[in-house]
Design a protein around this motif. Structure first.
Motif, PDB file in Angstrom:
ATOM      1  N   ASP A  29       0.806  -1.223   0.000  1.00  0.00           N
ATOM      2  CA  ASP A  29       0.000   0.000   0.000  1.00  0.00           C
ATOM      3  C   ASP A  29       0.839   1.274   0.000  1.00  0.00           C
ATOM      4  N   GLU A  30       2.113   1.156  -0.312  1.00  0.00           N
ATOM      5  CA  GLU A  30       2.944   2.354  -0.396  1.00  0.00           C
ATOM      6  C   GLU A  30       2.433   3.283  -1.492  1.00  0.00           C
ATOM      7  N   SER A  31       2.614   4.587  -1.305  1.00  0.00           N
ATOM      8  CA  SER A  31       2.025   5.561  -2.228  1.00  0.00           C
ATOM      9  C   SER A  31       3.069   6.336  -3.036  1.00  0.00           C
ATOM     10  N   GLU A  32       4.348   6.129  -2.783  1.00  0.00           N
ATOM     11  CA  GLU A  32       5.368   6.910  -3.477  1.00  0.00           C
ATOM     12  C   GLU A  32       5.429   6.544  -4.959  1.00  0.00           C
ATOM     13  N   ILE A  33       5.647   7.569  -5.799  1.00  0.00           N
ATOM     14  CA  ILE A  33       5.880   7.374  -7.230  1.00  0.00           C
ATOM     15  C   ILE A  33       7.392   7.379  -7.427  1.00  0.00           C
ATOM     16  N   THR A  34       7.929   6.288  -7.928  1.00  0.00           N
ATOM     17  CA  THR A  34       9.370   6.173  -8.095  1.00  0.00           C
ATOM     18  C   THR A  34       9.670   5.456  -9.417  1.00  0.00           C
ATOM     19  N   GLY A  35      10.938   5.429  -9.747  1.00  0.00           N
ATOM     20  CA  GLY A  35      11.384   4.577 -10.845  1.00  0.00           C
ATOM     21  C   GLY A  35      11.968   3.276 -10.342  1.00  0.00           C
ATOM     22  N   ARG A  36      11.953   3.120  -9.023  1.00  0.00           N
ATOM     23  CA  ARG A  36      12.630   1.961  -8.423  1.00  0.00           C
ATOM     24  C   ARG A  36      11.698   0.776  -8.225  1.00  0.00           C
ATOM     25  N   PHE A  37      10.424   1.074  -7.923  1.00  0.00           N
ATOM     26  CA  PHE A  37       9.447   0.021  -7.660  1.00  0.00           C
ATOM     27  C   PHE A  37       8.281   0.160  -8.647  1.00  0.00           C
ATOM     28  N   VAL A  38       7.485  -0.894  -8.758  1.00  0.00           N
ATOM     29  CA  VAL A  38       6.229  -0.754  -9.505  1.00  0.00           C
ATOM     30  C   VAL A  38       5.403   0.311  -8.785  1.00  0.00           C
ATOM     31  N   ASN A  39       4.875   1.253  -9.558  1.00  0.00           N
ATOM     32  CA  ASN A  39       4.172   2.370  -8.931  1.00  0.00           C
ATOM     33  C   ASN A  39       2.783   1.965  -8.431  1.00  0.00           C
ATOM     34  N   PRO A  40       2.203   2.780  -7.521  1.00  0.00           N
ATOM     35  CA  PRO A  40       0.996   2.337  -6.811  1.00  0.00           C
ATOM     36  C   PRO A  40      -0.163   1.904  -7.698  1.00  0.00           C
ATOM     37  N   ARG A  41      -0.490   2.709  -8.719  1.00  0.00           N
ATOM     38  CA  ARG A  41      -1.667   2.357  -9.521  1.00  0.00           C
ATOM     39  C   ARG A  41      -1.452   1.058 -10.300  1.00  0.00           C
ATOM     40  N   PRO A  42      -0.350   0.931 -11.048  1.00  0.00           N
ATOM     41  CA  PRO A  42      -0.131  -0.355 -11.731  1.00  0.00           C
ATOM     42  C   PRO A  42       0.094  -1.520 -10.762  1.00  0.00           C
ATOM     43  N   ARG A  43       0.608  -1.231  -9.573  1.00  0.00           N
ATOM     44  CA  ARG A  43       0.766  -2.307  -8.580  1.00  0.00           C
ATOM     45  C   ARG A  43      -0.601  -2.863  -8.180  1.00  0.00           C
TER      46      ARG A  43
END
Ligand SMILES: [Fe+2]
Ligand SMILES: [Fe+2]
Length: 284
Positions: free
Chosen positions: A167-181
């Motif tokens: 449920d993390e909310s940060e937008i990054t290039g490191r992880f799959v981002n919240p919406r596509p996750r």
């Protein structure tokens, strides 16, 4: 029979800039001696295949030289980054880059059934994209997670799903981002993977979240120093062995190959050019 996967990742191979080829060759020798049932490269196979097709060809030839069964998944350096990754000068995935990848490595998503398990490999960079192929992949994920027939699900992709929690909310290039996750988890339809294995961060990490084992594979090539990237796990090179048992139990471990040095990207400014900005994720 145990199914043994040797997960290699972030090999970052190139003929023109062969900085990380020696590490790959040495790890390849260890793999040939070990003879796993499958070698799985979880992306960033090439140094910069998103821009230079010759890097894709060189990387494919090196893998063919292993003489082992190999499957591939694309990373951001192979066909461009996720469209929703914060801009850092790196190309984003599009149909042309994806087509070049497919021509060299074959399908960018796939499923493979082995005793007690279904392996599902997906293209992280398509997640949340506006490409028509993203919708096709979503359908394939739904289909792949259905009708497991008692098998456990092992999900392979380039980027970690998250740092610590879904449920993390940060937008990054490191992880799959919240919406596509969340969309990915919905596509799985409640089939919680017993194993989620990725690469991208160039660190080895193992953790358990909501009953699933999450494993981040080490790069075979290089690590990124602490002043450019937080430390989540072990900054060492190597590969990961996954042992999948027919009864659904499983183990994963980092394999260090003697004689293979842990290189530091800072010592290779010719790889991606000098990148002075702290925290820039472009080399992962
Ligand atoms: Fe990556
Ligand atoms: Fe990488």
């Amino acid at each position: 029979m145990t199914f043994r996967i040797a997960q290699i990742s972030d090999t970052h191979l190139s003929d023109d800039k062969p900085f990380f080829v020696d590490n790959f060759v040495r790890i390849g020798e260890a793999l040939r001696a070990d003879r796993p049932d499958l070698v799985l490269n979880s992306g960033d196979i090439s140094l910069d295949g998103a821009s230079n097709e010759s890097d894709l060809a060189a990387a494919r030839a090196l893998h063919d030289g292993l003489g082992l069964p190999v499957r591939f998944l694309p990373g951001n350096h192979d066909l461009g980054d996720c469209q929703d990754a914060p801009s850092h000068g790196e190309a984003a995935i599009d149909d042309a880059r994806r087509a070049r990848y497919l021509a060299h490595f074959g399908a960018d998503w796939w499923a493979l059934d082995v005793a007690g398990w279904r392996l599902l490999g997906i293209n992280t960079q398509l997640l949340g994209s506006d490409l028509a192929s993203a919708r096709k992949q979503d359908a394939a994920i739904t289909a792949g997670a259905a009708n497991l027939g008692g098998r456990r699900l092992a999900l392979f992709l380039h980027k970690p799903l998250f740092d610590r929690t879904p449920d993390e909310s940060e937008i990054t290039g490191r992880f799959v981002n919240p919406r596509p996750r969340q969309a990915l988890l919905a596509s799985l339809g409640g089939a919680a993977p017993a194993l989620v294995a990725c690469g991208h961060v160039h660190q080895y990490r193992e953790m358990w979240v909501q009953g699933g084992r999450h494993v981040w594979a080490a790069s075979t090539a290089f690590v990124i120093p602490d002043h450019r990237q937080p430390r989540y796990g072990l900054k060492e090179v190597g590969y990961v062995e996954h042992r999948l048992e027919p009864d659904g139990t499983h183990e994963s471990r980092l394999v260090r190959v003697p004689g293979v040095p842990t290189l530091d990207i800072v010592d290779f400014p010719g790889a991606y050019g000098p990148i002075p900005t702290a925290g820039r994720p472009g080399t992962q």
